[in-house]
Design a protein around this motif. Structure first.
Motif, short mmCIF file in Angstrom:
data_model
loop_
_atom_site.label_atom_id
_atom_site.label_comp_id
_atom_site.label_asym_id
_atom_site.label_seq_id
_atom_site.Cartn_x
_atom_site.Cartn_y
_atom_site.Cartn_z
N GLU A 604 15.81 5.72 3.13
CA GLU A 604 15.93 5.93 4.57
C GLU A 604 17.26 5.43 5.14
O GLU A 604 17.63 5.76 6.27
CB GLU A 604 14.77 5.25 5.31
CG GLU A 604 14.68 3.75 5.11
CD GLU A 604 13.83 3.38 3.91
OE1 GLU A 604 13.43 2.21 3.80
OE2 GLU A 604 13.58 4.28 3.05
N HIS A 607 22.46 8.54 4.47
CA HIS A 607 22.56 9.75 5.29
C HIS A 607 23.66 10.64 4.73
O HIS A 607 24.72 10.15 4.31
CB HIS A 607 22.86 9.40 6.75
CG HIS A 607 21.83 8.50 7.37
ND1 HIS A 607 20.72 8.98 8.04
CD2 HIS A 607 21.74 7.14 7.42
CE1 HIS A 607 19.98 7.96 8.47
NE2 HIS A 607 20.59 6.83 8.11
N ARG A 614 28.40 10.95 2.00
CA ARG A 614 27.21 10.11 2.19
C ARG A 614 27.60 8.80 2.85
O ARG A 614 28.64 8.21 2.54
CB ARG A 614 26.52 9.86 0.85
CG ARG A 614 25.92 11.12 0.24
CD ARG A 614 25.17 10.81 -1.03
NE ARG A 614 26.02 10.30 -2.09
CZ ARG A 614 25.58 10.04 -3.32
NH1 ARG A 614 24.31 10.23 -3.63
NH2 ARG A 614 26.42 9.59 -4.25
N ARG A 617 23.62 2.91 5.96
CA ARG A 617 23.53 2.11 7.18
C ARG A 617 23.32 0.65 6.80
O ARG A 617 22.41 0.31 6.03
CB ARG A 617 22.37 2.60 8.04
CG ARG A 617 22.24 1.87 9.37
CD ARG A 617 21.33 2.60 10.31
NE ARG A 617 21.27 1.93 11.60
CZ ARG A 617 20.83 2.50 12.70
NH1 ARG A 617 20.43 3.77 12.66
NH2 ARG A 617 20.78 1.84 13.83
N PHE A 622 27.46 2.43 10.04
CA PHE A 622 27.44 3.40 8.96
C PHE A 622 28.72 3.26 8.13
O PHE A 622 29.83 3.31 8.67
CB PHE A 622 27.32 4.83 9.51
CG PHE A 622 25.95 5.14 10.04
CD1 PHE A 622 24.98 5.65 9.20
CD2 PHE A 622 25.63 4.89 11.37
CE1 PHE A 622 23.70 5.94 9.68
CE2 PHE A 622 24.36 5.17 11.85
CZ PHE A 622 23.39 5.70 11.01
#
Length: 724
Positions: A604, A607, A614, A617, A622
């Motif tokens: 999760e 991202h 890619r 987090r 990020f």
């Protein structure tokens, strides 16, 4: 090596130290320091160079230093005011003095016009202060209308005794302290200077010389009693001989003309002291002084008089710390020692690997001894590296001269401000920094800082400021060159880059990318070649030199306010602390100073944006996620990040990324082996090393990887703002 050649080499090494002290003191005076000790230190530096140059017969050097010394003496006696103009004159003279020393060392000629100009400036200062300028000659008095007139002095003074005046006789007792020799002074030069004042005889006392096994090579064991006879009162001249060593010796000057009828020699019965060659070889300075004594001594033994007064001592001498003892060691020996320590580190790692494979308990005696060996190896390595560590002060002082020369050529007023001069770095790094820093300083003065008229027109002070600073940061040394000039004209830089086919006319570049165009080979903003720049050689050389040291260079510029060039360099080129990791079937090392934290990526938190980029987090930010194996072509495709370990790494410029690796083996100290020197430059790799099992591991270039992801970092920053 020829003994005279060795002494000559030592003289020039000491000259380098004296020149550094001279420039350091003059810069302080230029900045407003009016401490008499600063002026005295400057004078002593010039005086020391003069003494050594006289011994080797460097007449041109001695002639210039004599005028320089005379002018500084007027400054010391407050007959010349230490204004900025005077300090600037002295700084220019110190540059000429450095050229003369270099010319004497290399046997090359120095521009006579430059020497004459500096000498003329010094003589003008002397004449303005009413001092001797050494410029007068018989020709200066040729036009005087002078007729000698006979005058009878009998009518003025009565009967005049035409007999010779009674000579002045002095007894000088002189005992050097070790500090006198530690500062480069020599007793035999002082004795020789006394001999120039009149007829003299010397008695040398060697009674305090210990046996060979008790001899301190840096000690001072000889003392002298000098019987000096002069025509006139010479006490002031005698004191002048010892003026710069009075705090480093015990000195007594007795005028026998002022003594009672029963002189010290008649009242005190003491054994005669024969002046003869010592029975053992002591330090060079004592041996040379003894040689002078033997030449000056009469054939018959002479009595040695004890002074009636206590030797002069200074409160400053009792409170001042003794000079730190030092030795001169061949650099090749130090390099060999460092290489051996590197091999020791490798062998210690091999031993640790073998013991680990044997499956011994951590509490076993072998493992405990191995841990102690590892700590001892690290202490030895740190101590050896400290031997090569040098402050950046000498190279910073050298840049002061570069600023003065370029400012004079461009007719600009520029002041150099330095910070962090005591920051230490490996000697190899210091030596190889000279050329890139010189290029950057010249570029800053020539291109960065505006002319006086331009600065005044935009409300800036007429004098530009150039700042050179050094600091330690995250296990590296950062050197910054900043100016308060006009900054980089990005529009012009882009136009020149297009005209030289360095970029396409429609290329979309950020401000940072435009600034970095000045590092492109062949790039130059100067249309006409000059003595300073304009041939397309300079900043690209700087970048290559910095990269060769394992460093990085970055630019921060604000139009109208100035530019800052930052160099991030390793403290040493020999050893580093690293995290040993596994990627595929290969082992790599990540510099420990670049690692912020480690993490296990969760599905999760990862991202995907754009075409395969890619992000992960971490703490509401990020960060680009980099598969090191794919970047280095160690495996054909991207792996699932949830099966990997992420190393959150940070570059010197503040950029971040998460490096994906298969496994962490542990922390280890590794010996750096240059990959570029032995093979070639490889993207993402900074150097190589040898592991404990004998395999070669590559050291990852964290800064290089992060800089290649700058565009992705900008995208990540946008997501970061959205997350906040």
């Amino acid at each position: 090596m020829d003994p005279m050649a060795a002494i000559r080499q030592t003289f020039f090494q000491e000259c380098d130290e004296q020149l550094a002290d001279l420039e350091s003191g003059l810069i302080k005076i230029d900045e407003g320091d009016r401490d008499p000790e600063t002026v005295n230190a400057v004078f002593r530096a010039v005086h020391s160079i003069k003494g050594g140059a006289s011994a080797f017969g460097f007449d041109d050097l001695v002639e210039f230093v004599h005028v320089f010394e005379t002018t500084l003496d007027l400054l010391r006696s407050n007959r010349i005011e230490a204004t900025q103009q005077v300090a600037a004159c002295f700084l220019r003279s110190s540059d000429v003095l450095a050229d003369l020393v270099s010319g004497a060392r290399e046997g090359s000629a120095v521009n006579p016009d430059k020497v004459a100009e500096a000498k003329g400036e010094l003589q003008s200062l002397c004449e303005a202060a009413g001092g001797e300028s050494d410029a007068a000659s018989d020709a200066d008095f040729a036009d005087l209308d002078f007729e000698p007139v006979a005058i009878s002095l009998d009518t003025i003074f009565g009967d005049f005794d035409e007999s010779e005046p009674e000579p002045h006789r002095y007894v000088v007792s002189f005992r050097p302290r070790p500090a006198l020799y530690a500062k480069g002074n020599e007793a035999f030069l002082l004795l020789r200077a006394l001999g120039e004042l009149g007829s003299f005889r010397v008695a040398c006392n060697t009674a305090d010389t210990p046996f060979l096994d008790e001899l301190d090579p840096e000690g001072a064991y000889f003392s002298w009693t000098v019987h000096l006879e002069t025509k006139d009162d010479a006490r002031a001249d005698i004191q002048a001989v010892f003026e710069f060593v009075e705090f480093d010796c015990d000195l007594s000057i007795e005028d026998e003309n002022d003594a009672p009828q029963a002189s010290v020699i008649e009242d005190v019965e003491e054994p005669a002291v024969f002046v003869e060659e010592p029975k053992l070889t002591v330090t060079t300075h004592d041996a040379q002084a003894a040689a002078i004594v033997r030449e000056a001594a009469p054939q018959q033994p002479q009595p040695q008089a004890q002074p009636s007064a206590e030797p002069r001592k200074s409160e400053a001498s009792s409170s001042s710390p003794a000079p730190q003892p030092t030795i001169r060691v061949d650099l090749e020996r130090v390099d060999r020692l460092i290489n051996l320590v590197g091999e020791l580190v490798i062998n210690q790692a091999v031993l640790s690997q073998r013991v680990s494979e044997a499956g011994l308990s951590r509490a076993s005696s072998v493992m405990i001894a191995l841990d102690e060996l590892e700590q001892l190896t690290r202490d030895i390595q740190d101590s050896v590296m400290a031997i090569r560590a040098q402050p950046v002060k000498p190279i910073f002082q050298r840049m002061s001269r570069v600023v003065r020369e370029v400012a004079a050529i461009t007719k600009k007023s520029v002041r150099l401000v330095t910070e962090g001069e005591s920051t230490e770095v490996d000697k190899t790094v210091v030596e190889r920094l000279t050329d890139p820093l010189t290029h950057m300083i010249r570029n800053a003065v020539d291109h960065g800082i505006e002319s006086a008229e331009q600065r005044l027109s935009v409300g800036k002070p007429e004098e530009g400021t150039l700042k050179l600073s050094a600091m330690h940061r995250s296990g590296r040394v950062v050197i910054e060159v900043s100016d308060d000039g006009a900054g980089i004209n990005r529009q012009r830089v882009r136009q020149i880059a297009v005209s030289k086919n360095l970029i396409a006319p429609d290329a979309l570049l950020s401000d940072e990318e435009i600034d970095n165009l000045i590092f492109a080979p062949g790039f130059s903003t100067t249309e006409t070649a000059s003595a300073i720049s304009g041939r397309g050689v300079g900043m690209d050389v700087v970048k290559r030199a910095v990269q060769a040291l394992g460093g990085r260079i970055s630019i921060a510029s604000r139009p109208g306010l100035g530019s800052t060039f930052s160099l991030s360099l390793p403290l040493t080129l020999a050893v580093l602390d690293g995290m040993v990791v596994t990627i595929g079937e290969q082992t790599f090392v990540v510099p420990l100073t670049a690692i912020v934290e480690t993490m296990q990526p969760k599905k999760e938190s990862v991202h995907l944006i754009g075409s395969g980029t890619r992000l992960i987090r971490s703490r509401d930010a990020f960060i680009p996620l980099v598969d090191v194996g794919a970047v280095l072509h160690n495996r054909p495709s991207l792996v699932d990040p949830t099966t990997q370990v992420a190393l959150l790494a940070e570059s010197e410029s503040g950029g971040r990324c998460a490096l994906l690796v298969d496994e962490i083996q542990g922390q280890r100290q590794v010996v750096i082996k240059s990959l570029e020197a032995n093979y070639g430059r490889v993207f993402g790799i900074a150097a190589g090393t040898i592991l404990g099992d004998g395999r070669v591991a590559l050291i990852i270039d964290v800064d290089g990887i992060i800089n290649s992801l700058r565009a992705d970092s900008d995208a990540a920053e946008g997501l970061n703002l959205a997350a906040e």
